[in-house]
Design an enzyme around this catalytic site. Sequence first.
Site, PDB file in Angstrom:
ATOM      1  N   CYS A  76     -49.818  20.508  11.793  1.00 14.40           N
ATOM      2  CA  CYS A  76     -48.801  19.477  11.560  1.00 14.40           C
ATOM      3  C   CYS A  76     -47.753  19.498  12.660  1.00 14.40           C
ATOM      4  O   CYS A  76     -46.741  18.818  12.555  1.00 14.40           O
ATOM      5  CB  CYS A  76     -48.126  19.712  10.212  1.00 14.40           C
ATOM      6  SG  CYS A  76     -47.157  21.234  10.160  1.00 14.40           S
ATOM      7  N   CYS A 105     -45.130  24.361  13.968  1.00 14.24           N
ATOM      8  CA  CYS A 105     -44.792  25.540  14.778  1.00 14.24           C
ATOM      9  C   CYS A 105     -44.087  25.116  16.061  1.00 14.24           C
ATOM     10  O   CYS A 105     -43.145  25.775  16.504  1.00 14.24           O
ATOM     11  CB  CYS A 105     -46.054  26.341  15.097  1.00 14.24           C
ATOM     12  SG  CYS A 105     -46.772  27.145  13.662  1.00 14.24           S
ATOM     13  N   CYS A 110     -52.120  28.401   9.967  1.00 18.83           N
ATOM     14  CA  CYS A 110     -53.398  27.713  10.215  1.00 18.83           C
ATOM     15  C   CYS A 110     -54.196  28.398  11.323  1.00 18.83           C
ATOM     16  O   CYS A 110     -55.388  28.665  11.169  1.00 18.83           O
ATOM     17  CB  CYS A 110     -53.153  26.256  10.589  1.00 18.83           C
ATOM     18  SG  CYS A 110     -52.147  25.353   9.402  1.00 18.83           S
ATOM     19  N   CYS A 123     -45.630  30.431   8.226  1.00 19.73           N
ATOM     20  CA  CYS A 123     -45.829  28.978   8.224  1.00 19.73           C
ATOM     21  C   CYS A 123     -44.475  28.289   8.080  1.00 19.73           C
ATOM     22  O   CYS A 123     -43.940  28.219   6.983  1.00 19.73           O
ATOM     23  CB  CYS A 123     -46.739  28.586   7.063  1.00 19.73           C
ATOM     24  SG  CYS A 123     -47.064  26.817   6.931  1.00 19.73           S
ATOM     25  N   HIS A 175     -40.692  42.312  -0.520  1.00 14.68           N
ATOM     26  CA  HIS A 175     -40.161  42.849  -1.777  1.00 14.68           C
ATOM     27  C   HIS A 175     -39.228  44.049  -1.551  1.00 14.68           C
ATOM     28  O   HIS A 175     -38.241  44.213  -2.266  1.00 14.68           O
ATOM     29  CB  HIS A 175     -41.375  43.257  -2.618  1.00 14.68           C
ATOM     30  CG  HIS A 175     -41.081  43.693  -4.007  1.00 14.68           C
ATOM     31  ND1 HIS A 175     -40.513  42.880  -4.954  1.00 14.68           N
ATOM     32  CD2 HIS A 175     -41.315  44.882  -4.619  1.00 14.68           C
ATOM     33  CE1 HIS A 175     -40.409  43.538  -6.094  1.00 14.68           C
ATOM     34  NE2 HIS A 175     -40.886  44.755  -5.917  1.00 14.68           N
ATOM     35  N   CYS A 221     -35.836  42.694  -0.167  1.00  9.59           N
ATOM     36  CA  CYS A 221     -35.313  41.477  -0.801  1.00  9.59           C
ATOM     37  C   CYS A 221     -33.940  41.714  -1.426  1.00  9.59           C
ATOM     38  O   CYS A 221     -33.704  42.739  -2.076  1.00  9.59           O
ATOM     39  CB  CYS A 221     -36.295  41.008  -1.869  1.00  9.59           C
ATOM     40  SG  CYS A 221     -35.713  39.543  -2.741  1.00  9.59           S
ATOM     41  N   CYS A 228     -34.504  37.702 -10.193  1.00  8.66           N
ATOM     42  CA  CYS A 228     -35.761  37.871  -9.462  1.00  8.66           C
ATOM     43  C   CYS A 228     -36.717  36.715  -9.788  1.00  8.66           C
ATOM     44  O   CYS A 228     -36.815  36.270 -10.929  1.00  8.66           O
ATOM     45  CB  CYS A 228     -36.391  39.197  -9.864  1.00  8.66           C
ATOM     46  SG  CYS A 228     -38.073  39.389  -9.284  1.00  8.66           S
ATOM     47  N   CYS A 240     -43.145  34.291  -7.146  1.00  7.39           N
ATOM     48  CA  CYS A 240     -42.795  34.932  -5.877  1.00  7.39           C
ATOM     49  C   CYS A 240     -43.900  35.898  -5.444  1.00  7.39           C
ATOM     50  O   CYS A 240     -44.366  36.733  -6.220  1.00  7.39           O
ATOM     51  CB  CYS A 240     -41.479  35.692  -6.004  1.00  7.39           C
ATOM     52  SG  CYS A 240     -40.989  36.462  -4.441  1.00  7.39           S
ATOM     53  N   CYS A 265     -38.772  38.429   7.033  1.00  5.25           N
ATOM     54  CA  CYS A 265     -37.892  37.308   6.632  1.00  5.25           C
ATOM     55  C   CYS A 265     -36.559  37.748   6.004  1.00  5.25           C
ATOM     56  O   CYS A 265     -35.527  37.147   6.307  1.00  5.25           O
ATOM     57  CB  CYS A 265     -38.617  36.381   5.665  1.00  5.25           C
ATOM     58  SG  CYS A 265     -40.156  35.725   6.311  1.00  5.25           S
ATOM     59  N   CYS A 315     -36.322  31.729   2.359  1.00  5.66           N
ATOM     60  CA  CYS A 315     -36.822  31.091   1.128  1.00  5.66           C
ATOM     61  C   CYS A 315     -36.151  31.631  -0.122  1.00  5.66           C
ATOM     62  O   CYS A 315     -35.595  30.877  -0.927  1.00  5.66           O
ATOM     63  CB  CYS A 315     -38.337  31.277   1.036  1.00  5.66           C
ATOM     64  SG  CYS A 315     -39.240  30.483   2.383  1.00  5.66           S
ATOM     65  N   CYS A 330     -41.015  33.653  -2.509  1.00  2.00           N
ATOM     66  CA  CYS A 330     -41.836  33.818  -1.308  1.00  2.00           C
ATOM     67  C   CYS A 330     -43.228  33.250  -1.606  1.00  2.00           C
ATOM     68  O   CYS A 330     -43.799  33.516  -2.665  1.00  2.00           O
ATOM     69  CB  CYS A 330     -41.921  35.300  -0.962  1.00  2.00           C
ATOM     70  SG  CYS A 330     -43.171  35.698   0.264  1.00  2.00           S
ATOM     71  N   CYS A 377     -46.714  33.226   3.005  1.00  2.00           N
ATOM     72  CA  CYS A 377     -47.326  32.453   4.097  1.00  2.00           C
ATOM     73  C   CYS A 377     -47.744  33.317   5.283  1.00  2.00           C
ATOM     74  O   CYS A 377     -48.455  32.839   6.164  1.00  2.00           O
ATOM     75  CB  CYS A 377     -46.405  31.327   4.539  1.00  2.00           C
ATOM     76  SG  CYS A 377     -44.911  31.874   5.391  1.00  2.00           S
TER      77      CYS A 377
HETATM   78 FE1  SF4 Z   1     -39.563  40.906  -5.114  1.00  2.00          FE
HETATM   79 FE2  SF4 Z   1     -39.688  38.211  -5.044  1.00  2.00          FE
HETATM   80 FE3  SF4 Z   1     -38.213  39.430  -6.897  1.00  2.00          FE
HETATM   81 FE4  SF4 Z   1     -37.465  39.429  -4.323  1.00  2.00          FE
HETATM   82  S1  SF4 Z   1     -37.581  37.644  -5.672  1.00  2.00           S
HETATM   83  S2  SF4 Z   1     -37.427  41.172  -5.743  1.00  2.00           S
HETATM   84  S3  SF4 Z   1     -39.462  39.608  -3.296  1.00  2.00           S
HETATM   85  S4  SF4 Z   1     -40.459  39.580  -6.689  1.00  2.00           S
END
Ligand code: SF4
Length: 353
Positions: A55, A58, A150, A187, A225, A228, A252, A258, A267, A279, A286, A289
């Site tokens: 698309c 990138c 991709c 992505c 994770h 996060c 969460c 997620c 990220c 995200c 999440c 990707c």
């Molecule tokens: Fe884990 Fe997703 Fe919860 Fe963050 S939002 S703690 S990455 S499960």
Amino acid sequence: MLRSFRNINRRDFLKFCAGTATILGLSEAAVPRIARAVGDAAKKPPVIWLEGQDCAGCTISFINTSNPGTAEIVLDTISLRYHETLMAASGYVAEKALHDTIAEGGYVLIVEGSIPKADERFVQIADVPFVKTLNKAAANAAVVIAIGACATYGGIPRGTPSNGQGVGWAMENGLVPKKPLINLSTCPVHPEHLVGTIVYYLLFAKAPPMDSVARPLMFFDKLIHDNCERRGRFDNGEFLEDWNSFEERNSCLFLKGCKGPWTYADCPTRRWNDGLNWCIGCGAGCQGCSQPEFYTGMSPLYAKTKDIAGMRIETIGALLAGATAVGLAGHFIGQAATGRLGKGGPPEEGGES
Ligand code: SF4
């Protein structure tokens, strides 16, 4: 033949070099070396950037960086000979630039977009199937950098009738010559991942250390994770169950699909749009990707697809009657997640890759 970029002053250039040192995990002492490697016109590596089933996201992600003009510096530093979206030339002149560069050899080949497995005619450019152009371009390339979901593992096109596949698949199946391959798999591609990889190659003339699916460890060695900002909520069993709930807005997102517990990328710390957000930071789970299983193996994106280490999170959540139980169960879940989840733990089948 490419669009012209604004001039970068010395201050911005050094800012770029310092930023790149950070991306690569190098100290400030490396800045002069980076400046030399990037600024040395004699070493300007020729680059061919091909687009298959994509698309152009990138490309957009790459040129949208603004601080401090990353795309301009890199695109002025490398000798970008062919890029279907950015080049001003068209028709015969564009094709000649591509074939002259291929004949010259020793270039960096950047690939955006997948290769249609079902029928090569799904993607044709100048009446030539994409896979044939890719075959020729890879043959004389020094290194191949596949960017985006991709081109790395098939991404969304793998879930369509064209059955799009990644460059690694094409190499494994003899459609494209085997060359050193670097996969930058989000992505779209993160611009800093691409800049960092190009500069690493300019500095060391080789691919960076990589994981088992050819992703540079400097960008893909940590679970989303584990870094996060909502991990504390996960450990405490505080999950968002209702998208409309104001009280649960920072909880969460695991129950909402997620894929952070199975996804390797930086990220949470690098973030997107010049570090503005990412995200999960803006309330979406999440989507995994960066993983080879994306997209088919990560869908449905907004529903839980797997339990953590065999435990039903809802069941454990229902047991959380008091503060002690919350602490205990949170600890239990956290132990299971960190202790038992590892690389190669995708939620579902990954499709062909
Ligand atoms: Fe884990 Fe997703 Fe919860 Fe963050 S939002 S703690 S990455 S499960």
